[in-house]
Design a protein around this motif. Structure first.
Motif, PDB file in Angstrom:
ATOM      1  N   GLU A   1      44.176  21.406 -36.375  1.00  0.00           N
ATOM      2  CA  GLU A   1      44.267  21.224 -37.229  1.00  0.00           C
ATOM      3  C   GLU A   1      45.938  22.844 -37.661  1.00  0.00           C
ATOM      4  O   GLU A   1      45.862  23.507 -37.266  1.00  0.00           O
ATOM      5  CB  GLU A   1      42.791  21.575 -37.903  1.00  0.00           C
ATOM      6  CG  GLU A   1      42.123  20.550 -38.257  1.00  0.00           C
ATOM      7  CD  GLU A   1      41.126  20.838 -39.055  1.00  0.00           C
ATOM      8  OE1 GLU A   1      40.324  20.831 -39.661  1.00  0.00           O
ATOM      9  OE2 GLU A   1      40.135  21.421 -38.613  1.00  0.00           O
TER      10      GLU A   1
ATOM     11  N   ILE B   1      46.902  24.124 -40.733  1.00  0.00           N
ATOM     12  CA  ILE B   1      45.805  24.534 -42.569  1.00  0.00           C
ATOM     13  C   ILE B   1      47.286  25.223 -42.859  1.00  0.00           C
ATOM     14  O   ILE B   1      47.379  26.857 -42.783  1.00  0.00           O
ATOM     15  CB  ILE B   1      44.958  25.286 -42.260  1.00  0.00           C
ATOM     16  CG1 ILE B   1      44.095  24.640 -41.295  1.00  0.00           C
ATOM     17  CG2 ILE B   1      44.055  25.877 -43.587  1.00  0.00           C
ATOM     18  CD1 ILE B   1      44.179  25.366 -39.738  1.00  0.00           C
TER      19      ILE B   1
ATOM     20  N   GLU C   1      47.933  18.242 -41.221  1.00  0.00           N
ATOM     21  CA  GLU C   1      48.259  18.786 -42.162  1.00  0.00           C
ATOM     22  C   GLU C   1      46.859  19.185 -42.895  1.00  0.00           C
ATOM     23  O   GLU C   1      46.914  18.051 -43.253  1.00  0.00           O
ATOM     24  CB  GLU C   1      49.442  18.829 -42.123  1.00  0.00           C
ATOM     25  CG  GLU C   1      49.997  20.027 -43.400  1.00  0.00           C
ATOM     26  CD  GLU C   1      51.096  19.526 -44.413  1.00  0.00           C
ATOM     27  OE1 GLU C   1      50.992  19.793 -45.664  1.00  0.00           O
ATOM     28  OE2 GLU C   1      52.037  19.238 -44.073  1.00  0.00           O
ATOM     29  N   VAL C   2      46.486  20.208 -42.909  1.00  0.00           N
ATOM     30  CA  VAL C   2      45.284  20.197 -44.406  1.00  0.00           C
ATOM     31  C   VAL C   2      45.340  21.333 -44.742  1.00  0.00           C
ATOM     32  O   VAL C   2      45.771  22.392 -44.475  1.00  0.00           O
ATOM     33  CB  VAL C   2      43.618  20.143 -43.660  1.00  0.00           C
ATOM     34  CG1 VAL C   2      43.957  19.042 -42.241  1.00  0.00           C
ATOM     35  CG2 VAL C   2      43.982  21.135 -42.557  1.00  0.00           C
ATOM     36  N   ASN C   3      44.639  21.365 -45.736  1.00  0.00           N
ATOM     37  CA  ASN C   3      45.110  22.295 -47.064  1.00  0.00           C
ATOM     38  C   ASN C   3      43.452  23.456 -47.173  1.00  0.00           C
ATOM     39  O   ASN C   3      42.901  23.288 -46.375  1.00  0.00           O
ATOM     40  CB  ASN C   3      44.970  21.785 -48.835  1.00  0.00           C
ATOM     41  CG  ASN C   3      46.076  21.253 -49.129  1.00  0.00           C
ATOM     42  OD1 ASN C   3      47.110  21.754 -48.787  1.00  0.00           O
ATOM     43  ND2 ASN C   3      45.928  20.117 -49.356  1.00  0.00           N
ATOM     44  N   ASP C   4      43.699  24.081 -47.827  1.00  0.00           N
ATOM     45  CA  ASP C   4      42.824  25.548 -46.833  1.00  0.00           C
ATOM     46  C   ASP C   4      41.626  25.713 -47.552  1.00  0.00           C
ATOM     47  O   ASP C   4      41.111  26.752 -49.171  1.00  0.00           O
ATOM     48  CB  ASP C   4      43.975  27.598 -47.307  1.00  0.00           C
ATOM     49  CG  ASP C   4      42.609  28.210 -46.811  1.00  0.00           C
ATOM     50  OD1 ASP C   4      41.648  28.474 -46.157  1.00  0.00           O
ATOM     51  OD2 ASP C   4      43.084  29.717 -48.013  1.00  0.00           O
TER      52      ASP C   4
ATOM     53  N   PHE D   1      38.084  23.328 -43.765  1.00  0.00           N
ATOM     54  CA  PHE D   1      38.760  22.892 -43.464  1.00  0.00           C
ATOM     55  C   PHE D   1      38.760  20.949 -43.324  1.00  0.00           C
ATOM     56  O   PHE D   1      37.650  20.868 -44.290  1.00  0.00           O
ATOM     57  CB  PHE D   1      39.945  23.091 -42.347  1.00  0.00           C
ATOM     58  CG  PHE D   1      39.716  24.534 -41.900  1.00  0.00           C
ATOM     59  CD1 PHE D   1      40.623  25.600 -43.208  1.00  0.00           C
ATOM     60  CD2 PHE D   1      39.807  25.004 -40.969  1.00  0.00           C
ATOM     61  CE1 PHE D   1      40.615  26.648 -43.279  1.00  0.00           C
ATOM     62  CE2 PHE D   1      39.842  26.334 -41.050  1.00  0.00           C
ATOM     63  CZ  PHE D   1      40.234  27.607 -41.803  1.00  0.00           C
TER      64      PHE D   1
END
Length: 295
Positions: free
Chosen positions: A151, A153, A179-182, A186
């Motif tokens: 992941e 982040i 890709e992930v956001n904070d 997560f």
């Protein structure tokens, strides 16, 4: 990106160091405890030997991988020439903030600082530095040399360039970066931990036993490992810590840790690492259920 520093020689840290070194990077493995470093190198050696036994690597590959790793007990010395630092210390926000403040002062201004945190805010960690645009999350899965997911982040201020660089770097490791956001937990733990917590609640409420709950999820949902066994593997203290982070972050009661989980952690029954959790991992009673004593 040739020189990588890894902070922490525990399960995740030595796995990350192993993965980078096997991919040809020069790795500085850093831990304040020399015994932890020795255990970390021993674990990497054992895992490389397993790969040799499975004919996935050669003896020469093993030798080169180990030669790519240098150990340090001094953080400032270990990160001096690093292009990337990956922090894999204990999942404790105060400790991580302290480490990142030190890294910010010790590292070159262009060095990217990554954290392997499984739940703590990247934005909060980045705020302890003077380079929030160069701070990012790299959440590897355990066991790191085998699991392909990472992941990636983005903190609130993480730059596009840094994100793209780490995505490309992860692919060079043979990983599949996502890709992930904070936000708390997560993606992986935001979905996984409520499932584990609900499994513990199901046990706590007497709906079924440990083996029965795990069997339902393995045979009915095609999970390779039951949620209670998985919790033991992750570490019940880690599960509790992640749930607390999500509960504090969302203020939603669905993330409140089950009292049984709290009691087991308080009693020191942490899973595989302590020899007992929902199952008993001692040599004499391996895989016997012991959780019922906490009900």
């Amino acid at each position: 990106m040739k020189n990588i520093a890894v902070i922490g020689a525990g399960t995740m840290g030595n796995g990350i160091a192993h993965t980078f070194a096997q991919s040809g990077f020069k790795v500085q493995l850093i831990d304040i405890n020399e015994a932890s470093l020795e255990r970390g190198i021993a674990t990497i050696t054992k895992n490389l030997d397993r790969l040799i036994a499975k004919e996935k690597i050669s003896e020469a590959d093993k030798s080169q991988t180990l030669a790519n790793i240098t150990i340090h007990t001094n953080i400032n010395e270990g990160v001096k020439n690093a292009n990337l630092v990956v922090e894999a210390a204990t999942e404790n926000v105060d400790l991580k903030l302290k480490i990142f403040k030190q890294l910010d002062e010790a590292c070159d201004k262009n060095t990217i600082l990554a954290t392997n945190t499984s739940s703590i805010s990247i934005t909060q960690i980045a705020a302890s530095t003077s380079r929030p645009d160069k701070v990012i999350g790299m959440h590897f899965m355990n066991p790191v040399p085998i699991m392909t997911l990472v992941e990636i982040i983005r903190g609130y201020n993480t730059s596009d360039d840094v994100t793209n660089t780490i995505m490309k770097l992860s692919k060079k490791l043979g990983k599949n970066p996502v890709e992930v956001n904070d936000y708390p937990g997560f993606v992986a733990n935001r979905i996984l931990m409520p499932m584990i917590n609900e499994s513990i609640e199901t046990l706590f409420n007497g709906v079924a036993g440990v083996e029965e709950i795990d069997t339902v999820m393995k045979l009915g949902m095609a999970h390779p490992m039951g949620p209670l066994q998985l919790a033991d593997f992750i570490g019940l203290d880690v599960c509790l810590s992640i749930l607390k982070v999500m509960y504090d972050g969302f203020k939603n009661p669905k993330y409140a840790p089950c009292p049984l989980l709290v009691n087991m952690v308080t009693a020191g029954k942490l899973g595989v690492k302590s020899g007992e959790g929902f199952y008993d991992y001692s040599e004499s009673r391996k895989a016997e259920i012991v959780a019922k004593q906490f009900l």
